[in-house]
Design a protein around this motif. Sequence first.
Motif, mmCIF file in Angstrom:
data_model
loop_
_atom_site.group_PDB
_atom_site.id
_atom_site.type_symbol
_atom_site.label_atom_id
_atom_site.label_comp_id
_atom_site.label_asym_id
_atom_site.label_seq_id
_atom_site.Cartn_x
_atom_site.Cartn_y
_atom_site.Cartn_z
ATOM 1 N N SER A 112 19.701 24.831 -39.956
ATOM 2 C CA SER A 112 21.137 24.827 -39.730
ATOM 3 C C SER A 112 21.513 26.023 -38.851
ATOM 4 C CB SER A 112 21.875 24.900 -41.072
ATOM 5 O OG SER A 112 21.731 26.195 -41.632
ATOM 6 N N VAL A 113 22.805 26.187 -38.596
ATOM 7 C CA VAL A 113 23.243 27.365 -37.848
ATOM 8 C C VAL A 113 23.046 28.630 -38.677
ATOM 9 C CG1 VAL A 113 24.889 26.102 -36.431
ATOM 10 C CG2 VAL A 113 25.639 27.065 -38.608
ATOM 11 N N PHE A 114 22.767 28.470 -39.950
ATOM 12 C CA PHE A 114 22.455 29.599 -40.826
ATOM 13 C C PHE A 114 20.934 29.694 -40.951
ATOM 14 C CE2 PHE A 114 26.426 27.582 -42.307
ATOM 15 C CZ PHE A 114 27.317 28.586 -41.955
ATOM 16 N N ALA A 115 20.346 30.718 -40.374
ATOM 17 C CA ALA A 115 18.889 30.845 -40.347
ATOM 18 C C ALA A 115 18.318 30.812 -41.756
ATOM 19 C CB ALA A 115 18.489 32.142 -39.653
ATOM 20 N N GLY A 116 17.255 30.023 -41.927
ATOM 21 C CA GLY A 116 16.606 29.903 -43.222
ATOM 22 C C GLY A 116 17.191 28.835 -44.116
ATOM 23 N N VAL A 117 18.237 28.154 -43.650
ATOM 24 C CA VAL A 117 18.821 27.033 -44.400
ATOM 25 C C VAL A 117 18.461 25.763 -43.638
ATOM 26 C CG1 VAL A 117 20.924 25.995 -45.315
ATOM 27 C CG2 VAL A 117 20.693 28.493 -45.239
ATOM 28 N N TRP A 118 17.610 24.932 -44.248
ATOM 29 C CA TRP A 118 17.029 23.772 -43.581
ATOM 30 C C TRP A 118 17.525 22.474 -44.199
ATOM 31 C CZ3 TRP A 118 13.353 24.839 -39.719
ATOM 32 C CH2 TRP A 118 12.910 26.174 -39.668
ATOM 33 N N ALA A 122 14.250 12.167 -44.730
ATOM 34 C CA ALA A 122 13.125 11.232 -44.763
ATOM 35 C C ALA A 122 13.553 10.036 -45.589
ATOM 36 C CB ALA A 122 11.879 11.881 -45.363
ATOM 37 N N GLU A 123 12.704 9.046 -45.651
ATOM 38 C CA GLU A 123 12.957 7.894 -46.507
ATOM 39 C C GLU A 123 13.037 8.370 -47.959
ATOM 40 O OE1 GLU A 123 13.850 4.077 -47.464
ATOM 41 O OE2 GLU A 123 13.479 4.805 -45.418
ATOM 42 N N GLY A 124 14.220 8.283 -48.544
ATOM 43 C CA GLY A 124 14.398 8.712 -49.926
ATOM 44 C C GLY A 124 14.595 10.203 -50.099
ATOM 45 N N ILE A 125 14.722 10.954 -49.013
ATOM 46 C CA ILE A 125 14.900 12.407 -49.091
ATOM 47 C C ILE A 125 16.141 12.811 -48.303
ATOM 48 C CG2 ILE A 125 13.942 14.670 -48.471
ATOM 49 C CD1 ILE A 125 11.173 13.516 -48.859
ATOM 50 N N ASP A 126 17.047 13.518 -48.962
ATOM 51 C CA ASP A 126 18.214 14.117 -48.317
ATOM 52 C C ASP A 126 18.488 15.409 -49.077
ATOM 53 O OD1 ASP A 126 20.473 14.689 -46.871
ATOM 54 O OD2 ASP A 126 21.738 13.158 -47.813
ATOM 55 N N ARG A 127 17.971 16.508 -48.543
ATOM 56 C CA ARG A 127 18.050 17.754 -49.293
ATOM 57 C C ARG A 127 18.151 18.944 -48.359
ATOM 58 N NH1 ARG A 127 13.014 20.336 -50.646
ATOM 59 N NH2 ARG A 127 13.811 20.714 -52.727
ATOM 60 N N VAL A 128 18.536 20.065 -48.932
ATOM 61 C CA VAL A 128 18.571 21.344 -48.224
ATOM 62 C C VAL A 128 17.566 22.268 -48.878
ATOM 63 C CG1 VAL A 128 19.958 23.394 -47.712
ATOM 64 C CG2 VAL A 128 20.974 21.127 -47.501
ATOM 65 N N GLU A 129 16.830 22.993 -48.054
ATOM 66 C CA GLU A 129 15.862 23.960 -48.563
ATOM 67 C C GLU A 129 16.177 25.318 -47.965
ATOM 68 O OE1 GLU A 129 11.021 24.489 -48.575
ATOM 69 O OE2 GLU A 129 11.886 22.467 -48.734
ATOM 70 N N VAL A 130 16.206 26.330 -48.801
ATOM 71 C CA VAL A 130 16.424 27.709 -48.357
ATOM 72 C C VAL A 130 15.084 28.433 -48.433
ATOM 73 C CG1 VAL A 130 17.628 29.884 -48.801
ATOM 74 C CG2 VAL A 130 18.809 27.702 -49.157
ATOM 75 N N ALA A 131 14.570 28.793 -47.261
ATOM 76 C CA ALA A 131 13.234 29.376 -47.180
ATOM 77 C C ALA A 131 12.997 29.849 -45.748
ATOM 78 C CB ALA A 131 12.168 28.342 -47.564
ATOM 79 N N ALA A 257 12.271 32.288 -40.554
ATOM 80 C CA ALA A 257 13.481 33.075 -40.768
ATOM 81 C C ALA A 257 13.093 34.340 -41.531
ATOM 82 C CB ALA A 257 14.501 32.266 -41.568
ATOM 83 N N ALA A 258 13.426 35.495 -40.983
ATOM 84 C CA ALA A 258 13.096 36.774 -41.604
ATOM 85 C C ALA A 258 14.052 37.051 -42.765
ATOM 86 C CB ALA A 258 13.188 37.889 -40.563
ATOM 87 N N PRO A 259 13.679 37.963 -43.684
ATOM 88 C CA PRO A 259 14.602 38.314 -44.770
ATOM 89 C C PRO A 259 15.967 38.754 -44.270
ATOM 90 C CG PRO A 259 12.418 39.186 -45.221
ATOM 91 C CD PRO A 259 12.361 38.627 -43.841
ATOM 92 N N GLU A 260 15.987 39.490 -43.153
ATOM 93 C CA GLU A 260 17.264 39.931 -42.595
ATOM 94 C C GLU A 260 18.114 38.733 -42.142
ATOM 95 O OE1 GLU A 260 14.175 43.020 -42.280
ATOM 96 O OE2 GLU A 260 14.296 40.934 -41.582
ATOM 97 N N ASP A 261 17.451 37.713 -41.611
ATOM 98 C CA ASP A 261 18.157 36.500 -41.197
ATOM 99 C C ASP A 261 18.780 35.802 -42.393
ATOM 100 O OD1 ASP A 261 17.335 36.863 -38.530
ATOM 101 O OD2 ASP A 261 15.460 35.801 -38.895
ATOM 102 N N LEU A 262 18.022 35.702 -43.474
ATOM 103 C CA LEU A 262 18.522 35.027 -44.673
ATOM 104 C C LEU A 262 19.699 35.788 -45.285
ATOM 105 C CD1 LEU A 262 15.013 34.081 -45.967
ATOM 106 C CD2 LEU A 262 16.897 32.434 -45.862
ATOM 107 N N ALA A 263 19.610 37.111 -45.314
ATOM 108 C CA ALA A 263 20.717 37.902 -45.849
ATOM 109 C C ALA A 263 21.963 37.723 -44.990
ATOM 110 C CB ALA A 263 20.320 39.377 -45.919
#
Length: 277
Positions: A112-118, A122-131, A257-263
């Motif tokens: 996303s426009v927020f680094a580290g937020v993905w 997929a078929e049967g998958i609609d989710r957000v992952e923070v990593a 995404a670096a820790p600084e990006d996530l913060a």
Amino acid sequence: MAANFHLPPQGFGPGSQPDEGEELDWLPLPSGMRTYDMHLPEVVDPAPLAPAFNLLTALADACDAVAGGAARRGFDLSGLDAENRALIAETLGQGEVSLRARGVPAIAAQESVFAGVWVLKAEGIDRVEVAPIPAVALERAFVPQRPAIGVLAPRQPGVVNAPALLAELIDKSAAWRTRDDLHVVNLTLLPHTEEDLVWLDTALGQGSVTILSRGYGNCRLTATGQAHVWRVQFFNSMDTLILDTFEVTDVPEVALAAPEDLADSADRIREVLGAIR
């Protein structure tokens, strides 16, 4: 005494410049650099959007936690109604990094426009992952679509330096344990032929993950079939290859995404929430 007289430099003076009105033929300038620009979704009635607001709050908290060293966090979007899902999609937008993972199911991940937020689809998958990078990139990267066959690759005339490079990559692949064991083979600085590159492609095979990072130009990262070996290619804004490397690592740092990006993402999500609630 001689006069202090200097001839004008060549290329200057009458007749050296285009006639007035004639268009100058400038070299193309770099373009396409992406920068963060906060987008505020239009919210008329916030009451029915409480689930989306709660999810965005949870995403901000997760960004802080992962930036501090916590494990990745996942959020299922399938339970949201259309209005709340649309708000999440508009708020998150599309960032610089996208990922494709082959397999069952095939998964597309978009930062996303927020680094580290993905956002994962997929078929049967609609989710957000923070990593720093979605887990699927680590799990499937070196699952071979085309297996690495090493020195068994048929050697055509013109293959000169590729066997030595392959031996180096296989050795570093076998020795890799942690990110501290990063090893880079810079093809741009090494003598090689086109036949060398074709032979290396056959010898190393193809993995299941491809990543594209767009910023000042593009960076294409392709997992090979050899464990921990990635092909990393940088292109400038005019799509000219300017750096071509192999990296021995789990995932090249340019995609993470670096820790600084996530913060920073946590702060930006809260800023958006404060403006639209």
